[in-house]
Write a protein that holds these residues in place. Structure first.
Motif, PDB file in Angstrom:
ATOM      1  N   LYS A 183     -21.624  -1.917  26.057  1.00  0.00           N
ATOM      2  CA  LYS A 183     -21.136  -3.169  26.641  1.00  0.00           C
ATOM      3  C   LYS A 183     -21.117  -4.324  25.640  1.00  0.00           C
ATOM      4  O   LYS A 183     -20.135  -5.055  25.521  1.00  0.00           O
ATOM      5  N   SER A 184     -22.207  -4.477  24.905  1.00  0.00           N
ATOM      6  CA  SER A 184     -22.299  -5.589  23.959  1.00  0.00           C
ATOM      7  C   SER A 184     -21.337  -5.382  22.789  1.00  0.00           C
ATOM      8  O   SER A 184     -20.608  -6.302  22.393  1.00  0.00           O
ATOM      9  N   PHE A 185     -21.303  -4.191  22.222  1.00  0.00           N
ATOM     10  CA  PHE A 185     -20.366  -3.898  21.122  1.00  0.00           C
ATOM     11  C   PHE A 185     -18.924  -4.120  21.578  1.00  0.00           C
ATOM     12  O   PHE A 185     -18.096  -4.666  20.843  1.00  0.00           O
ATOM     13  N   LYS A 186     -18.633  -3.658  22.796  1.00  0.00           N
ATOM     14  CA  LYS A 186     -17.257  -3.698  23.300  1.00  0.00           C
ATOM     15  C   LYS A 186     -16.716  -5.126  23.361  1.00  0.00           C
ATOM     16  O   LYS A 186     -15.547  -5.385  23.044  1.00  0.00           O
ATOM     17  N   LYS A 187     -17.575  -6.032  23.753  1.00  0.00           N
ATOM     18  CA  LYS A 187     -17.162  -7.440  23.867  1.00  0.00           C
ATOM     19  C   LYS A 187     -16.609  -7.947  22.523  1.00  0.00           C
ATOM     20  O   LYS A 187     -15.541  -8.560  22.471  1.00  0.00           O
ATOM     21  N   TYR A 188     -17.311  -7.647  21.443  1.00  0.00           N
ATOM     22  CA  TYR A 188     -16.872  -8.118  20.120  1.00  0.00           C
ATOM     23  C   TYR A 188     -15.661  -7.324  19.621  1.00  0.00           C
ATOM     24  O   TYR A 188     -14.736  -7.898  19.037  1.00  0.00           O
ATOM     25  N   ALA A 189     -15.677  -6.018  19.869  1.00  0.00           N
ATOM     26  CA  ALA A 189     -14.555  -5.188  19.400  1.00  0.00           C
ATOM     27  C   ALA A 189     -13.256  -5.648  20.047  1.00  0.00           C
ATOM     28  O   ALA A 189     -12.209  -5.729  19.400  1.00  0.00           O
ATOM     29  N   LYS A 190     -13.332  -5.979  21.325  1.00  0.00           N
ATOM     30  CA  LYS A 190     -12.150  -6.455  22.055  1.00  0.00           C
ATOM     31  C   LYS A 190     -11.680  -7.799  21.473  1.00  0.00           C
ATOM     32  O   LYS A 190     -10.493  -8.020  21.269  1.00  0.00           O
ATOM     33  N   ALA A 191     -12.642  -8.669  21.203  1.00  0.00           N
ATOM     34  CA  ALA A 191     -12.295  -9.982  20.636  1.00  0.00           C
ATOM     35  C   ALA A 191     -11.600  -9.804  19.281  1.00  0.00           C
ATOM     36  O   ALA A 191     -10.634 -10.510  18.969  1.00  0.00           O
ATOM     37  N   TYR A 192     -12.062  -8.853  18.467  1.00  0.00           N
ATOM     38  CA  TYR A 192     -11.438  -8.627  17.154  1.00  0.00           C
ATOM     39  C   TYR A 192     -10.079  -7.940  17.293  1.00  0.00           C
ATOM     40  O   TYR A 192      -9.184  -8.172  16.481  1.00  0.00           O
ATOM     41  N   ALA A 193      -9.921  -7.108  18.319  1.00  0.00           N
ATOM     42  CA  ALA A 193      -8.614  -6.479  18.565  1.00  0.00           C
ATOM     43  C   ALA A 193      -7.587  -7.554  18.929  1.00  0.00           C
ATOM     44  O   ALA A 193      -6.415  -7.475  18.561  1.00  0.00           O
ATOM     45  N   ASP A 194      -8.051  -8.580  19.641  1.00  0.00           N
ATOM     46  CA  ASP A 194      -7.145  -9.627  20.130  1.00  0.00           C
ATOM     47  C   ASP A 194      -6.877 -10.721  19.099  1.00  0.00           C
ATOM     48  O   ASP A 194      -5.948 -11.508  19.255  1.00  0.00           O
ATOM     49  N   ASP A 195      -7.723 -10.837  18.089  1.00  0.00           N
ATOM     50  CA  ASP A 195      -7.631 -11.997  17.208  1.00  0.00           C
ATOM     51  C   ASP A 195      -8.005 -11.620  15.768  1.00  0.00           C
ATOM     52  O   ASP A 195      -9.184 -11.590  15.409  1.00  0.00           O
ATOM     53  N   GLN A 196      -6.993 -11.357  14.946  1.00  0.00           N
ATOM     54  CA  GLN A 196      -7.266 -10.932  13.561  1.00  0.00           C
ATOM     55  C   GLN A 196      -7.951 -12.045  12.749  1.00  0.00           C
ATOM     56  O   GLN A 196      -8.787 -11.768  11.894  1.00  0.00           O
ATOM     57  N   ASN A 197      -7.614 -13.289  13.026  1.00  0.00           N
ATOM     58  CA  ASN A 197      -8.254 -14.396  12.292  1.00  0.00           C
ATOM     59  C   ASN A 197      -9.753 -14.433  12.540  1.00  0.00           C
ATOM     60  O   ASN A 197     -10.543 -14.669  11.622  1.00  0.00           O
ATOM     61  N   LEU A 198     -10.111 -14.222  13.801  1.00  0.00           N
ATOM     62  CA  LEU A 198     -11.542 -14.203  14.150  1.00  0.00           C
ATOM     63  C   LEU A 198     -12.236 -13.053  13.414  1.00  0.00           C
ATOM     64  O   LEU A 198     -13.325 -13.222  12.849  1.00  0.00           O
ATOM     65  N   PHE A 199     -11.586 -11.883  13.411  1.00  0.00           N
ATOM     66  CA  PHE A 199     -12.157 -10.734  12.686  1.00  0.00           C
ATOM     67  C   PHE A 199     -12.326 -11.067  11.204  1.00  0.00           C
ATOM     68  O   PHE A 199     -13.393 -10.829  10.623  1.00  0.00           O
ATOM     69  N   PHE A 200     -11.311 -11.629  10.582  1.00  0.00           N
ATOM     70  CA  PHE A 200     -11.382 -11.948   9.149  1.00  0.00           C
ATOM     71  C   PHE A 200     -12.545 -12.902   8.866  1.00  0.00           C
ATOM     72  O   PHE A 200     -13.301 -12.724   7.916  1.00  0.00           O
ATOM     73  N   LYS A 201     -12.669 -13.925   9.696  1.00  0.00           N
ATOM     74  CA  LYS A 201     -13.722 -14.928   9.504  1.00  0.00           C
ATOM     75  C   LYS A 201     -15.100 -14.277   9.636  1.00  0.00           C
ATOM     76  O   LYS A 201     -15.971 -14.455   8.786  1.00  0.00           O
ATOM     77  N   ASP A 202     -15.284 -13.496  10.699  1.00  0.00           N
ATOM     78  CA  ASP A 202     -16.595 -12.877  10.941  1.00  0.00           C
ATOM     79  C   ASP A 202     -16.888 -11.769   9.932  1.00  0.00           C
ATOM     80  O   ASP A 202     -18.035 -11.581   9.517  1.00  0.00           O
ATOM     81  N   PHE A 203     -15.857 -11.027   9.540  1.00  0.00           N
ATOM     82  CA  PHE A 203     -16.081  -9.972   8.547  1.00  0.00           C
ATOM     83  C   PHE A 203     -16.524 -10.596   7.223  1.00  0.00           C
ATOM     84  O   PHE A 203     -17.472 -10.123   6.594  1.00  0.00           O
ATOM     85  N   ALA A 204     -15.826 -11.646   6.799  1.00  0.00           N
ATOM     86  CA  ALA A 204     -16.147 -12.282   5.518  1.00  0.00           C
ATOM     87  C   ALA A 204     -17.608 -12.738   5.498  1.00  0.00           C
ATOM     88  O   ALA A 204     -18.325 -12.510   4.518  1.00  0.00           O
TER      89      ALA A 204
END
Ligand code: DDH
Length: 292
Positions: free
Chosen positions: A239-260
């Protein structure tokens, strides 16, 4: 010149940019190797050199580059990384003043940035250690396991659920090799471009267990050409992982920022802060940016 001590060379940001540039060039000189780039395997070297960290004992991490030595170089998780160490060794011959830990982590930075990923803040200061600084086998994640194992491994390094999910998005890149890990195939259709496709595919495709004699892995029902590891798939189940994975699937900018942010943190694990030569990490330029 006898009797005169050699002046110690103090590299500047420009010197590290030169090393970065040389790495970036070599990543591209992969010929027929895999998908024509050493970037994914070089990224994996940076991650495995850093991901041995244990926050409770302060051992492991990128400081000493202990994967140069046996038995760490032979740990099962590191199978195939001799390819990346070989590429890095060429750079080391050209720029002998850089430490292996700095070189390997800078390789990870160059790999992400040159594959069109986010800018990764980075600074030098790691020193070469000894075989005795190596950590025991078993500190890196085992792909056949579930969310509890993934948490145990990454919490030990000091990461939270959001950072864990962001870091695993690196699986947009590269592939599994049956002669290395036993697993086979790429996660995405563009394994040399850094994107959020890993998360998108996790949710958009239907994943089924691959019928084969190898280790348990999933394949996309549609084409059968993509794969997911059991530990990747838990990002859609927990459940907890899924929340973030979904957010990154929906928003590449958010993923880039958090990955960096998470990746920059990963690369500094195990390095005593006073060893860093600057207080604020640098941002190095891509080859493309320097052309402009
Ligand atoms: Fe990974 N990874 N990884 N991974 N990884 C593999 C390949 C690559 C796990 C298992 C595998 C991260 C997290 C995890 C990359 C980057 C990152 C392979 C295949 C396995 C197995 C190796 C082979 O056969 O050649 C597991 C388990 C986890 C986990 O966290 C649960 C992270 C955090 C990163 C990162 O870079 C931040 C990359 C890149 C590759 C592709 C390598 C290649 O040669 O191509």
């Amino acid at each position: 010149q006898s009797g005169k001590a050699a002046t110690k060379f103090t590299p500047t940001k420009e010197d590290y940019q030169k090393v970065y540039n040389r790495i970036a060039e070599l990543l591209d000189e992969a010929g027929d190797y895999d998908d024509g780039s050493f970037a994914p395997v070089v990224l994996r070297l940076a991650w495995h050199a850093s991901g041995t960290y244990d926050k409770d004992t302060g051992t492991g991490g990128s400081n000493f580059a202990t994967m140069r030595f046996e038995p760490e170089s032979l740990h099962g998780a590191n199978a195939g990384l001799h390819v990346a160490r070989g590429v890095m060794e060429k750079i080391k011959q050209e720029y002998p003043w850089i430490s292996y830990g700095d070189l390997w982590t800078l390789g990870g930075v160059a790999a992400v940035q040159e594959m069109a990923g986010p800018k990764i803040p980075w600074r030098p200061g790691r020193i070469d250690g000894f075989a005795s600084n190596a950590t025991p086998d078993g500190r890196l994640p085992d792909a056949s396991q579930g969310s509890q194992h993934v948490r145990d491994i990454f919490y030990r390094m000091g990461f939270n659920d959001q950072e864990i999910v962001a870091l695993i998005g690196a699986h947009a890149l590269g592939r599994c090799h049956s002669d290395r890990s036993g697993y086979e195939g790429p996660w995405t259709f563009s394994p040399t471009t850094f994107t959020n496709d890993f998360y998108k595919l996790l949710f958009d495709e239907k994943w089924v267990w691959k019928k084969w004699n190898g280790p348990k892995q999933l394949q996309d029902k549609n084409t059968g050409s993509l794969m997911m590891l059991p530990t990747d798939y838990v990002l859609t189940q927990d459940k907890s992982f899924k929340k973030y994975a979904k957010a990154y699937a929906d928003d590449q900018n958010l993923f880039f920022k958090d990955f960096a942010a998470a990746f920059a943190k990963l690369l500094e694990l195990g390095v005593p802060p006073q060893q860093f030569v600057v207080a604020e990490p640098w941002t190095l330029n891509t080859l493309e940016e320097q052309k402009a």
